[in-house]
Write an enzyme that holds these catalytic residues in place. Structure first.
Site, short mmCIF file in Angstrom:
data_model
loop_
_atom_site.label_atom_id
_atom_site.label_comp_id
_atom_site.label_asym_id
_atom_site.label_seq_id
_atom_site.Cartn_x
_atom_site.Cartn_y
_atom_site.Cartn_z
N HIS A 35 1.00 -1.11 -0.06
CA HIS A 35 -0.08 0.05 0.01
C HIS A 35 0.93 1.37 -0.01
O HIS A 35 0.69 2.10 -0.94
CB HIS A 35 -0.79 -0.01 1.26
CG HIS A 35 -1.81 1.17 1.28
ND1 HIS A 35 -3.08 1.40 0.76
CD2 HIS A 35 -1.72 2.30 2.09
CE1 HIS A 35 -3.57 2.33 0.89
NE2 HIS A 35 -2.74 3.08 1.64
N GLU A 36 1.61 1.32 0.93
CA GLU A 36 2.78 2.56 1.07
C GLU A 36 3.63 2.57 -0.12
O GLU A 36 4.01 3.50 -0.41
CB GLU A 36 3.39 2.41 2.34
CG GLU A 36 2.78 2.41 3.70
CD GLU A 36 1.71 3.64 3.83
OE1 GLU A 36 2.09 4.52 3.17
OE2 GLU A 36 0.68 3.38 4.50
N HIS A 92 1.93 4.72 -2.75
CA HIS A 92 2.04 5.97 -2.52
C HIS A 92 3.36 6.60 -2.94
O HIS A 92 3.57 7.66 -3.49
CB HIS A 92 1.65 6.41 -1.10
CG HIS A 92 0.22 6.09 -0.73
ND1 HIS A 92 -0.74 6.64 -1.55
CD2 HIS A 92 -0.10 5.61 0.54
CE1 HIS A 92 -1.89 6.34 -0.85
NE2 HIS A 92 -1.64 5.66 0.32
#
Length: 334
Positions: A18-19, A22
């Site tokens: 997920h990170e 980003h």
């Protein structure tokens, strides 16, 4: 202990992906990233490369990407707030997108290992020492009738066995022969079984379609859950936090690698989906603010937006603590 390690590893992988979404898009559009962290709390390890510090923190639940000007005003050209709104939208959505990609990939691997069930009335496998094997059933047998009822697909087989009492009269086609067999019905965890397994297809193309279908069904289930949540149809026992997730992954680990893959995909879909909800402090609310900015053609006050996210974060932490308390009562203190 081993199951806890597997559970934490799964949790960390899902958060890392997920990170990473980003982080990768932020770097691509030229935003300065101060820190890429996995975990929360005190720092265990950190290494700085160029402008970014890569860190591992003590609590293996969560993570973050700290960007220049994300929650405050900044004159830096490489700050989050000074990039075009479409670039910022891409950065915000990238985390959930990567979770969805991860889910589809692990579902694909799962179906390539386990195979995709084929809905037919032909038996794929017969479990050893179960009623069907004892009665003489063999893999490849085609079930044509059960208790005089014609059988067209596997659903007919399951339904007829569930409705049966102590045994069923089964007609199977083996080559050019029809064999009449009487098979006892066994109860296993409240479910009636005779010990037969569906045929499966382990081809790559079938795995691709099955993984896509699994992903679609899970997204549909998420929307249904939301609907029940807003109508009061969800009990607190249906909601779990980090402790509950770790428990479920740990239990899956006892059943083998394939089940861990399935649970990993489920957690990844959940994380991606709920992060897109317009709840303060989550990616969905940040995207909503950017959408308003795009429609207005003018930036919102970043200090006021940051205040909304701070209150949202406090609310989320409070809810997480409450759910964790309920999880401890449910899974730890039994």
């Amino acid at each position: 202990m081993q199951t806890i390690i597997v559970a934490l590893l799964v949790f960390c992988i899902v958060v890392f992906i997920h990170e990473l979404g980003h982080f990768a898009v932020a770097k691509f559009v030229g935003i300065k990233v101060h820190e890429f962290s996995i975990g929360m709390g005190p720092k265990l390890f950190g290494k700085k490369k160029n402008e970014t510090e890569y860190s591992l923190r003590a609590i293996p639940l969560g993570g973050y990407v700290r960007m220049e000007g994300e929650d405050e005003e900044s004159d830096d050209e490489a700050s989050f707030g000074n990039k075009p709104v479409i670039s910022r939208m891409a950065v915000i959505l990238a985390g959930a997108f990567m979770n969805f990609v991860l889910a589809i990939v692990v579902f694909l691997i799962y179906f390539m290992i386990m195979g995709s069930p084929i809905d037919s009335n032909i038996i794929g496998d017969v479990l050893p020492n179960e009623p069907a094997q004892i009665a003489g059933v063999r893999p490849g047998d085609e079930i044509v009738r059960i208790d005089g009822k014609n059988i067209d697909d596997w659903q007919d087989i399951s339904k007829t066995i569930t409705e049966g009492k102590n045994s069923v009269d089964v007609q199977v086609k083996r080559g050019n022969e029809i064999k009449d067999l009487n098979i006892d019905i066994k109860e296993d965890n409240g479910k009636k079984i005779i010990g037969i397994v569906k045929q499966v297809d382990k081809s790559f193309t079938k795995a691709v379609s099955s993984s896509g279908m699994m992903f679609k069904d899970m997204i549909k289930a998420m929307f249904e859950f939301l609907g029940r949540l807003f109508t009061g149809g969800v009990s607190s026992s249906e909601v779990s936090g980090p402790v509950g997730v770790i428990y479920v992954v740990g239990e899956a680990a006892k059943s083998g690698f394939a089940n861990v893959l399935l649970i990993t995909g489920f957690i990844s879909v959940n994380l991606g989906f709920f992060n897109l909800l317009p709840i303060p402090a989550l990616d969905g609310s940040r995207f909503a603010f950017l959408l308003i900015e795009a429609i207005r053609g003018k930036k919102l006050d970043p200090n006021k937006e940051a205040l909304v996210h701070v209150f949202g974060f406090i609310l989320l932490i409070s809810i997480t603590i409450f759910i964790t308390y309920k999880d401890i009562l449910k899974f730890v203190i039994k």
